[in-house]
Write a protein that holds these residues in place. Structure first.
Motif, PDB file in Angstrom:
ATOM      1  N   ARG A 147       0.921  -1.343  -0.067  1.00  0.00           N
ATOM      2  CA  ARG A 147      -0.033  -0.017   0.016  1.00  0.00           C
ATOM      3  C   ARG A 147       0.930   1.135  -0.025  1.00  0.00           C
ATOM      4  O   ARG A 147       1.940   1.154   0.778  1.00  0.00           O
ATOM      5  N   MET A 148       0.350   2.330  -0.764  1.00  0.00           N
ATOM      6  CA  MET A 148       1.074   3.692  -0.604  1.00  0.00           C
ATOM      7  C   MET A 148       0.150   4.780  -0.563  1.00  0.00           C
ATOM      8  O   MET A 148      -0.998   4.708  -0.688  1.00  0.00           O
ATOM      9  N   ALA A 149       0.612   6.014  -0.030  1.00  0.00           N
ATOM     10  CA  ALA A 149      -0.229   6.939   0.099  1.00  0.00           C
ATOM     11  C   ALA A 149       0.293   8.173  -0.228  1.00  0.00           C
ATOM     12  O   ALA A 149       1.465   8.594  -0.212  1.00  0.00           O
ATOM     13  N   TYR A 150      -0.664   9.064  -1.180  1.00  0.00           N
ATOM     14  CA  TYR A 150      -0.033  10.316  -1.602  1.00  0.00           C
ATOM     15  C   TYR A 150      -0.070  11.188  -0.655  1.00  0.00           C
ATOM     16  O   TYR A 150      -0.484  11.202   0.491  1.00  0.00           O
ATOM     17  N   PRO A 151       1.195  12.192  -0.724  1.00  0.00           N
ATOM     18  CA  PRO A 151       1.471  13.100   0.420  1.00  0.00           C
ATOM     19  C   PRO A 151       0.390  14.400   0.344  1.00  0.00           C
ATOM     20  O   PRO A 151       0.355  15.041   1.204  1.00  0.00           O
ATOM     21  N   ASP A 152      -0.361  14.624  -0.769  1.00  0.00           N
ATOM     22  CA  ASP A 152      -1.100  15.842  -0.838  1.00  0.00           C
ATOM     23  C   ASP A 152      -2.559  15.612  -0.928  1.00  0.00           C
ATOM     24  O   ASP A 152      -3.503  15.884  -0.051  1.00  0.00           O
ATOM     25  N   ARG A 153      -3.081  14.855  -1.807  1.00  0.00           N
ATOM     26  CA  ARG A 153      -4.451  14.539  -2.118  1.00  0.00           C
ATOM     27  C   ARG A 153      -4.894  13.285  -2.883  1.00  0.00           C
ATOM     28  O   ARG A 153      -3.660  12.910  -3.674  1.00  0.00           O
ATOM     29  N   PRO A 154      -5.667  12.756  -3.352  1.00  0.00           N
ATOM     30  CA  PRO A 154      -6.013  11.574  -4.179  1.00  0.00           C
ATOM     31  C   PRO A 154      -5.927  12.028  -5.403  1.00  0.00           C
ATOM     32  O   PRO A 154      -6.309  13.056  -5.824  1.00  0.00           O
ATOM     33  N   HIS A 155      -5.421  11.173  -6.332  1.00  0.00           N
ATOM     34  CA  HIS A 155      -5.125  11.341  -7.493  1.00  0.00           C
ATOM     35  C   HIS A 155      -5.660  10.150  -8.651  1.00  0.00           C
ATOM     36  O   HIS A 155      -5.448   8.942  -7.838  1.00  0.00           O
ATOM     37  N   ASP A 156      -6.378  10.221  -9.661  1.00  0.00           N
ATOM     38  CA  ASP A 156      -6.506   9.090 -10.585  1.00  0.00           C
ATOM     39  C   ASP A 156      -5.334   8.815 -11.247  1.00  0.00           C
ATOM     40  O   ASP A 156      -4.762   9.843 -11.892  1.00  0.00           O
ATOM     41  N   ALA A 157      -4.873   7.698 -11.317  1.00  0.00           N
ATOM     42  CA  ALA A 157      -3.718   7.463 -12.248  1.00  0.00           C
ATOM     43  C   ALA A 157      -3.854   6.061 -13.038  1.00  0.00           C
ATOM     44  O   ALA A 157      -4.873   5.149 -12.436  1.00  0.00           O
ATOM     45  N   GLU A 158      -3.358   5.851 -14.217  1.00  0.00           N
ATOM     46  CA  GLU A 158      -3.636   4.711 -14.912  1.00  0.00           C
ATOM     47  C   GLU A 158      -2.342   4.253 -15.460  1.00  0.00           C
ATOM     48  O   GLU A 158      -2.278   3.281 -16.299  1.00  0.00           O
ATOM     49  N   ALA A 159      -1.064   4.767 -15.242  1.00  0.00           N
ATOM     50  CA  ALA A 159       0.142   4.390 -15.492  1.00  0.00           C
ATOM     51  C   ALA A 159       1.086   4.091 -14.721  1.00  0.00           C
ATOM     52  O   ALA A 159       1.273   4.806 -13.785  1.00  0.00           O
ATOM     53  N   LEU A 160       1.853   3.126 -14.727  1.00  0.00           N
ATOM     54  CA  LEU A 160       3.190   2.655 -14.060  1.00  0.00           C
ATOM     55  C   LEU A 160       4.493   2.316 -14.541  1.00  0.00           C
ATOM     56  O   LEU A 160       4.399   1.675 -15.978  1.00  0.00           O
ATOM     57  N   LEU A 161       5.454   3.022 -14.052  1.00  0.00           N
ATOM     58  CA  LEU A 161       6.850   2.681 -14.625  1.00  0.00           C
ATOM     59  C   LEU A 161       7.671   2.030 -13.402  1.00  0.00           C
ATOM     60  O   LEU A 161       7.498   2.271 -12.381  1.00  0.00           O
ATOM     61  N   LEU A 162       8.801   1.601 -13.806  1.00  0.00           N
ATOM     62  CA  LEU A 162       9.667   1.078 -12.536  1.00  0.00           C
ATOM     63  C   LEU A 162      11.045   1.956 -12.848  1.00  0.00           C
ATOM     64  O   LEU A 162      11.605   2.115 -14.066  1.00  0.00           O
ATOM     65  N   ASP A 163      11.646   2.393 -11.969  1.00  0.00           N
ATOM     66  CA  ASP A 163      12.891   3.337 -11.914  1.00  0.00           C
ATOM     67  C   ASP A 163      14.029   2.137 -12.063  1.00  0.00           C
ATOM     68  O   ASP A 163      13.902   1.186 -12.450  1.00  0.00           O
ATOM     69  N   SER A 164      15.243   2.691 -12.002  1.00  0.00           N
ATOM     70  CA  SER A 164      16.364   2.044 -12.441  1.00  0.00           C
ATOM     71  C   SER A 164      16.512   0.874 -11.235  1.00  0.00           C
ATOM     72  O   SER A 164      17.369   0.030 -11.551  1.00  0.00           O
ATOM     73  N   ASP A 165      16.194   1.056 -10.125  1.00  0.00           N
ATOM     74  CA  ASP A 165      16.232   0.079  -9.014  1.00  0.00           C
ATOM     75  C   ASP A 165      15.102  -0.814  -9.138  1.00  0.00           C
ATOM     76  O   ASP A 165      15.035  -1.741  -8.112  1.00  0.00           O
ATOM     77  N   GLY A 166      14.016  -0.909 -10.130  1.00  0.00           N
ATOM     78  CA  GLY A 166      13.199  -1.692 -10.262  1.00  0.00           C
ATOM     79  C   GLY A 166      11.846  -1.374  -9.170  1.00  0.00           C
ATOM     80  O   GLY A 166      11.123  -2.333  -8.908  1.00  0.00           O
ATOM     81  N   GLN A 167      11.860   0.106  -8.865  1.00  0.00           N
ATOM     82  CA  GLN A 167      10.759   0.443  -8.100  1.00  0.00           C
ATOM     83  C   GLN A 167       9.786   1.114  -8.633  1.00  0.00           C
ATOM     84  O   GLN A 167      10.146   1.671  -9.633  1.00  0.00           O
ATOM     85  N   PRO A 168       8.558   1.244  -8.131  1.00  0.00           N
ATOM     86  CA  PRO A 168       7.624   1.713  -8.881  1.00  0.00           C
ATOM     87  C   PRO A 168       7.521   3.169  -9.007  1.00  0.00           C
ATOM     88  O   PRO A 168       7.835   3.800  -7.875  1.00  0.00           O
ATOM     89  N   LEU A 169       6.994   3.776 -10.187  1.00  0.00           N
ATOM     90  CA  LEU A 169       6.995   5.166 -10.413  1.00  0.00           C
ATOM     91  C   LEU A 169       5.483   5.330 -10.870  1.00  0.00           C
ATOM     92  O   LEU A 169       5.154   4.860 -12.150  1.00  0.00           O
TER      93      LEU A 169
END
Length: 369
Positions: A147-169
């Motif tokens: 689970r993860m939580a935004y720092p500001d407000r809820p957002h609608d999102a439909e896209a996921l990438l991985l960074d160079s360490d394999g962590q979600p973006l």
């Protein structure tokens, strides 16, 4: 995100769209084009057709050595609420269930070790206190929830990438061509809620590619993917694919300071999925088919991945922590028709904002058959 009540483009609907764009200051030559004025953009080449009736709302796809992995968006039907593994002919050969019910699965990403990440990040009503990713390790049959939580407000999102360490973006959906990036601020841990931190913003180049949602469909991000070698990433809208070079492994830097190459994806019924072929030479897409004519099946399409000089004229973003409230897009999820009015007026109570909202509501009314 399934768009309920598909937009039907007649003459009055186009006039309403132009009126709304003029009033909100989001008018460009592309807005004034009819849906068929996409120039020389060509349709993708069919790869295979998905004939399983459980897969009508595909919102995420990745390619594997053996075929493909796909997910539906948040489905009420338990039979559709799975991770589906397909062979190279698009036949389902395996499914994986979730240990608990996801909220709204919208995209997939695949790590270099074969780990599949499911982005449970959709939020049409922008009401979720947490979003999540499900991590399915190679050979396992039970994904792990983070689970993860935004720092500001809820957002609608439909896209996921991985960074160079394999962590979600996470890439938010946006609404006027501006989207925001969020990354975990600490390591993900099962059973804990990880704070997300803003990582930057990206502004999509404007195009005139024909799509079912006209200019609005060109300003939202509905999917994303990393190239297998990690040297490119792609964002997609309902109309186009935007490829960014990642020469040093820094995905955020590439998105926020790079200039994308553009591949038109014209007239896909409701394109929310994109991935690279395993050799990195092609972009693969698939659309939802739930609202299409009877007998329509989702079909994986192939487009050549771009290479060579960029086609946009300037970098498209800014790096570092950027507050979404500082540069507020016209709306996130401007084409979410799930009962909420379109929040097109960034100016709130101003006369301009009210006129813009009236124009769009008139457009919605006159666009109906």
């Amino acid at each position: 995100m399934r768009v309920r009540g598909r937009l039907r483009w007649g003459r009055r609907a186009r006039i309403g769209a132009v009126l709304a764009a003029l009033l909100t200051g989001v008018v460009t030559p592309a807005v004034l084009l009819t849906p068929g004025a996409a120039g020389a953009a060509g349709a993708g080449a069919p790869v295979c057709q998905i004939r399983d009736d459980r897969l009508k709302e595909i919102s995420g796809m990745v390619a594997t050595d053996d075929g493909y992995v796909v997910v539906n968006d948040g489905a009420d039907d338990e039979a559709r609420r799975r991770i589906f593994f397909l062979d190279q002919r698009c036949a389902v050969v395996r499914t994986v269930s979730y240990p608990s019910q996801p909220r709204d699965t919208e995209d997939l990403a695949i790590g270099r070790d074969g780990t599949v990440w499911v982005a449970d990040i959709g939020d049409n009503d922008r009401s979720r206190t947490t979003v999540a990713v499900w991590r399915l390790a190679p050979g396992k049959d039970k994904p792990v929830l983070h689970r993860m939580a935004y720092p500001d407000r809820p957002h609608d999102a439909e896209a996921l990438l991985l960074d160079s360490d394999g962590q979600p973006l996470i890439v938010t959906k946006g609404g006027s061509g501006t989207v925001f990036l969020y990354a975990p601020s600490i390591a993900l841990r099962p059973g804990a809620t990880t704070p997300l931190a803003p990582a930057g913003q990206v502004s999509l180049p404007m195009t005139d590619t024909s799509n079912p949602f006209s200019f609005i469909g060109r300003g939202v991000v509905t999917g994303a993917a990393n190239a297998p070698d990690g040297r490119r990433v792609v964002l997609r809208s309902y109309a186009d694919a935007f490829e960014y070079d990642v020469p040093d492994g820094d995905v955020v830097k590439a998105l926020t300071s790079g200039t994308p190459r553009i591949t038109p994806l014209p007239d896909e019924p409701q394109g929310e999925s994109i991935t690279y072929s395993r050799d990195g030479g092609s972009l693969l897409t698939v659309s939802e088919s739930a609202d299409q004519p009877p007998g329509t099946r989702p079909t994986i399409l192939r487009y050549p991945a771009t290479d060579g000089p960029v086609t946009a004229g300037h970098p498209t973003g800014s790096a570092g922590p950027v507050s979404p409230t500082a540069v507020r897009p016209i709306a996130e999820d401007t084409i979410g028709l799930g009962g909420r009015p379109w929040l097109l007026a960034a100016g709130g109570g101003t006369l301009l904002g009210l006129l813009a909202l009236a124009g769009v509501l008139w457009w919605r009314h006159t666009a109906r058959p």
